[in-house]
Structure formats: C-alpha cells, structure tokens
Design an enzyme around this catalytic site. Sequence first.
Site, short mmCIF file in Angstrom:
data_model
loop_
_atom_site.label_atom_id
_atom_site.label_comp_id
_atom_site.label_asym_id
_atom_site.label_seq_id
_atom_site.Cartn_x
_atom_site.Cartn_y
_atom_site.Cartn_z
N HIS A 10 22.40 -23.87 87.70
CA HIS A 10 23.31 -25.00 87.58
C HIS A 10 24.74 -24.68 87.99
O HIS A 10 25.66 -25.44 87.71
CB HIS A 10 23.23 -25.62 86.18
N ASP A 36 28.07 -29.71 76.97
CA ASP A 36 27.73 -31.14 76.93
C ASP A 36 26.28 -31.38 77.32
O ASP A 36 25.69 -32.40 76.97
CB ASP A 36 28.60 -31.92 77.92
N GLU A 86 36.63 -34.74 72.53
CA GLU A 86 36.75 -34.68 73.98
C GLU A 86 37.55 -35.89 74.44
O GLU A 86 38.19 -36.57 73.64
CB GLU A 86 35.36 -34.65 74.67
P1 FAD Z 1 23.31 -20.00 86.69
O1 FAD Z 1 24.01 -21.01 87.49
O2 FAD Z 1 21.91 -19.76 87.05
O3 FAD Z 1 24.12 -18.63 86.67
C1 FAD Z 1 25.53 -18.62 86.51
C2 FAD Z 1 26.07 -17.19 86.64
O4 FAD Z 1 25.63 -16.43 85.53
C3 FAD Z 1 25.57 -16.46 87.88
O5 FAD Z 1 26.56 -15.59 88.34
C4 FAD Z 1 24.39 -15.69 87.38
O6 FAD Z 1 24.14 -14.54 88.16
C5 FAD Z 1 24.82 -15.34 85.97
N1 FAD Z 1 23.71 -15.25 85.03
C6 FAD Z 1 22.71 -16.14 84.83
N2 FAD Z 1 21.90 -15.70 83.86
C7 FAD Z 1 22.39 -14.53 83.44
C8 FAD Z 1 22.00 -13.58 82.47
N3 FAD Z 1 20.91 -13.76 81.72
N4 FAD Z 1 22.75 -12.47 82.31
C9 FAD Z 1 23.87 -12.27 83.05
N5 FAD Z 1 24.27 -13.11 83.99
C10 FAD Z 1 23.55 -14.24 84.18
N6 FAD Z 1 29.52 -25.62 81.21
C11 FAD Z 1 30.19 -25.68 80.06
O7 FAD Z 1 30.78 -24.69 79.63
N7 FAD Z 1 30.23 -26.84 79.33
C12 FAD Z 1 29.56 -27.96 79.71
O8 FAD Z 1 29.61 -28.97 79.02
C13 FAD Z 1 28.82 -27.92 80.92
N8 FAD Z 1 28.12 -28.99 81.33
C14 FAD Z 1 27.40 -28.92 82.48
C15 FAD Z 1 26.65 -30.04 82.89
C16 FAD Z 1 25.91 -29.99 84.04
C17 FAD Z 1 25.13 -31.20 84.46
C18 FAD Z 1 25.93 -28.81 84.85
C19 FAD Z 1 25.18 -28.76 86.14
C20 FAD Z 1 26.67 -27.70 84.47
C21 FAD Z 1 27.41 -27.75 83.28
N9 FAD Z 1 28.17 -26.65 82.85
C22 FAD Z 1 28.84 -26.72 81.66
C23 FAD Z 1 28.30 -25.46 83.69
C24 FAD Z 1 27.34 -24.36 83.26
O9 FAD Z 1 27.82 -23.73 82.10
C25 FAD Z 1 27.26 -23.34 84.39
O10 FAD Z 1 26.64 -23.94 85.48
C26 FAD Z 1 26.56 -22.08 83.96
O11 FAD Z 1 26.50 -21.26 85.11
C27 FAD Z 1 25.17 -22.25 83.36
O12 FAD Z 1 24.21 -22.60 84.27
P2 FAD Z 1 22.87 -21.74 84.44
O13 FAD Z 1 22.32 -21.34 83.15
O14 FAD Z 1 22.03 -22.57 85.33
O15 FAD Z 1 23.40 -20.42 85.16
#
Ligand code: FAD
Length: 527
Positions: free
Chosen positions: A91, A161, A277
């Site tokens: 994400h 969120d 918020e």
């Molecule tokens: P990824 O996008 O898959 O990874 C993000 C980063 O973390 C990359 O660099 C990856 O290599 C690293 N990573 C992933 N897993 C691990 C692991 N296990 N160990 C170490 N590194 C790792 N963020 C907020 O803070 N508050 C919100 O309210 C919020 N709302 C969101 C709503 C939507 C619809 C979306 C799309 C995103 C939102 N986000 C929010 C952002 C979100 O926190 C980031 O996208 C975050 O990266 C989490 O997504 P992911 O788990 O898919 O991680």
Amino acid sequence: MGNNSNKLLLTLVICRLIIVIPGLSIDPSVDGKLSIDPTDVEQASLDFGLLTRRQPLAVLHPGSAQDVARLVKAAYGSNQGFTVSARGHGHSTNGQAQTRNGVVIQMSRSNEGSELESGSKPPRPRVWARERYVDVWGGELWIDVLKSSLEYGLAPKSWTDYLYLSVGGTLSNAGISGQAFNHGPQISNVLELDVVTGKGELLTCSEDQNPELFHAVLGGLGQFGIITRARISLEPAPQRVRWIRVLYSDFSVFTGDQEHLISLHAQPGHQKFDYIEGFVIVDEGLVNNWRSSFFSPQNPVIVTERVLYCLEIAKNYHEYSAETIDQEVESLLKKLNFISTSVFTTDLLYVDFLDRVHKSELKLRSKGLWEVPHPWLNLFIPKSKIAEFDEGVFKVILGNKTSGPILIYPMNRDKWDRRSSVVTPDEGVFYLVALLRSASEKGEEGQSLEYLIDQNRRILRYCDEAGINVKQYLPHFTRQQEWMDHFGSKWDWICEMKREFDPRHILATGQQIFTPTFSSSSNMASR
Ligand code: FAD
C-alpha cells in the site's frame, strides 16, 4: 499442489536465481514458497500508488521467520548479492516495497491460495490476555490483529484510518490516526520485535534487549531489518463509538478547537475525546469522496464558503456506560466554537468505526475507482506555520477541486519517541496534512496525474519559499541529499545503524536511500 511438485518447482526457482546471480548458494529447505509465477511477480512489481513499477526476479511467500532469515543470509553471503524487499500489503504509493532484480518477500497473507500445506504458514496472532499484549506476524493485517484481540475483549490502542495495512509496513513508517494525540503513533505502542537484519540474523529486540535495533527499525522505512514478529500493547476494547462531525468556516477557530481537544490528553477518559481528526472541504468533493459516507442524502451539506473545515471526533464507550455518554459528549462540545447548526452525529460498533474506510474501498472498487494512480502527499507541519500553510495551500494552490480527501489534524510531539528513526517537526504540536488524491484518466485537467504531481511540487516549493519546515510522512525522495535533509541531525545515526544492521544495503532499496554495495555503476537500475 503435491509435495513433490512443490519441491521440483522450488528447485527450478533456486536454479534460476543461481543462474541469474552467480555465486549464490541458497538453502532449498524453505517452509514457504519461492515463486517465479508471473502473477506473483507482477503483483510484487506494483503498489497502491500505481506510479512506479519494478519487477523482481522472484517472490518468497515465507512460512516462518527462519525462511526470511535464510533468504536474507543468502543475499548477504553471495558474491554478487541481490536485493531483498519485504512487502506488507503493497500500500505504498512510490514503489517503497519494490525491488528490481532482487527478491520480494510477500509478508502479508493476502495470497493464501499460493501458500503450501500445513506447517508452511506464518504463525497466527497470539493474545496474552492477562499481560495485555498480542504477538503478531510482521505481515499480519491490522484488521486481523483487531479480530484476534477482540476475541479476548481487548484491542490495540493506536490505529491507522484503514486496517488492510500490514503491521510491519505501518511500523516501518509510524502508523497514525485520530488516536495518536493520546496514545502516540503505533510505533509508540510496541513492546518487542523479532527482526531479521540485513546480515540474515534473527534477533529479538526491545527497550532493554538490542535497543538500538529496536529504535532504528521503528519508523525505519525497512532499512535495518525485516520485522517478523511484533508484540503490540492492548487495552480493554470499547463496544461502541459516538462519531461526530462539525463544521467551521474560520481556520484559526478550527485549529484552536483541535489544539484545545488534543491538550486534554492527560485528562481522565470521560473528559476527552478518543479520536480527533479533521478535513478540508474546498469543493463538493465532500459529498463524492471516499471519506464522505457519513453525510447522507437526508442530511446534505450545502457549501457556501470557499473553504470549510470539518472537525471529526469520536468518543468510545461501553454499553454499561451508555447512560452518561450523551452528557459527556455534550459537555465537551459546549467548549467548542463550530457553526452551531452543523453537528452530524452517528453511533456505531467500535469495530465498524475502526473499519470505516474499508466500506468506502468496496464502493470505489465497484466503480473501478480504487485501482487508479494515487499521487499522495503526506506532510507533518509545525503548529506555528499551519495558518500560513492554510493561506498558501488550501486557499490558493488547491483551487476548487481536490480529487480526494484532505485530512488535517494535530498531534502531541511528546507521544513520539525521539529515539526512533521517524522524523517530525521539532515543536510540541505538529499537524498531519494528508492530500490523498486519485488521478483520473478521463476527467478534467485538474484531475490528471500530471496536474496533481505538479501541484504537489508547487505545494512543496511554496513551503520551502515560505520557510515552512515540513517533514514528509511516508517520505519519497530519489536523491541522497534529499534524504540527508529529511533526516537532518538523525542522518549520521541512520548511516551508523545501516552499517551495523544492513552493511551491504540489501534491504528495502525501493526507498532509494542507500545504494547496494554490490551493484555496478548503474546504481538506480538495481533499486
Ligand atoms: P508496504 O507498502 O508493503 O511497505 C512499506 C515499506 O515498509 C516498504 O519499504 C517495505 O519494504 C517495508 N516493510 C513492509 N513490511 C515490512 C516488515 N515486515 N519489516 C520491515 N519492513 C517492512 N498510514 C498511516 O499511518 N495512517 C493511515 O491512516 C493510513 N491510511 C492509509 C489508507 C490507505 C487506503 C492506504 C493505501 C495507505 C494508508 N496509510 C496510512 C499508509 C500506510 O501506512 C503505508 O502505505 C504503509 O507502507 C503500510 O502499507 P503496507 O503494509 O502495504 O506496506
């Protein structure tokens, strides 16, 4: 698929990796699945942003922390080396979890179908009810952490969120929502981690054990290790939520009320809200965007001002205290200065409140509006400059079309641990402004990807010229100098931690902070 054909497939994948990466030796006894299936590879080369695409050589669906350690050890030990990126739920919006010519470790369980039989799946959440914490796999989605802890009447305290994000992914950033003023970000609510470092060692860390690794990994953008387990603090779960929105036309009155409400964080539970918020309304987008389900057609909002501000607050409660909730909310609202005819209230289950954005996701998906490019910009802005930001950005640069929600809410700096890797403005209170826009292929010019990217640049340039010292949240930079500016006084420590825990710069290269030490002159090519 049977065991024998799995082994055959695995051997083929490893052979391919060995051919592509000379000198690689890898232990073929992984519990999970190493895949070169084009669907897996395609999925791992994309993310929510749809702005960047990097294709890995293979995708590992780990069955255990040991799988993660084996793969990273192989990458670290091989002559030529290869990069490894943990991918939570993909994400990110700028390719942060992608890697070209390396291996993506698909940490979340979204791909259950491609996992192997019993014994090959990462552990399920384990709740320690008496101790009030839960141990979860690094790829667990927050929605599943919530469901598991609710079975014991407990829940984590600090949220995002949207709950279809992985624990490892949000802890690598910070993890914020309307509870952060009170409990701090999610990284302030973690007691212990298991981490696979860039050398392939599996280490447990906490405040007391390997503390440097613990603090570096929290908010560490995946640079120092892969989180395979997190121990998250829990509280008794509320049952219901009173969810309220009120409107303002004057920005300083709006932020004055927000700041008053977050200053109540140290008060007893009944004298403060649990969630604070807000968002900016510059067009009828309020009625059309994915955060708007709250305002029903029976309860229309007529926008007559050029810019309106909506304060969004919530109070959690248990059914046994339902009798006093009206009074508590009433006495908190009495001290606020919103437009008196603009109170919108709803009451719902706690779980439905936390999972509110998912409902909007389903609606947008059904209209084909979810899988579109997302040029998001998230900024932390010091309290002393938020009025200037309003004047220059909300009132001028944005125009009258926002193409998505624009969130704005303050947080208390002292709820953030200065020892973590995350950077924030250096003031007691700072704001998140999140411009969560979606680009449209066919829409008006003001909604095109190019237009929105250019507008983001204009916003950053305005801040720079006006001396507004913003910090990007979920940062995206492509040059090391920009990263140095971002980390500021933390940069030297970040480099020291990198040397210690990922000396070959193998991990999370999609962040574009460090260049792998084994790559040839075309550094960016392997990122
Ligand atoms: P990824 O996008 O898959 O990874 C993000 C980063 O973390 C990359 O660099 C990856 O290599 C690293 N990573 C992933 N897993 C691990 C692991 N296990 N160990 C170490 N590194 C790792 N963020 C907020 O803070 N508050 C919100 O309210 C919020 N709302 C969101 C709503 C939507 C619809 C979306 C799309 C995103 C939102 N986000 C929010 C952002 C979100 O926190 C980031 O996208 C975050 O990266 C989490 O997504 P992911 O788990 O898919 O991680």
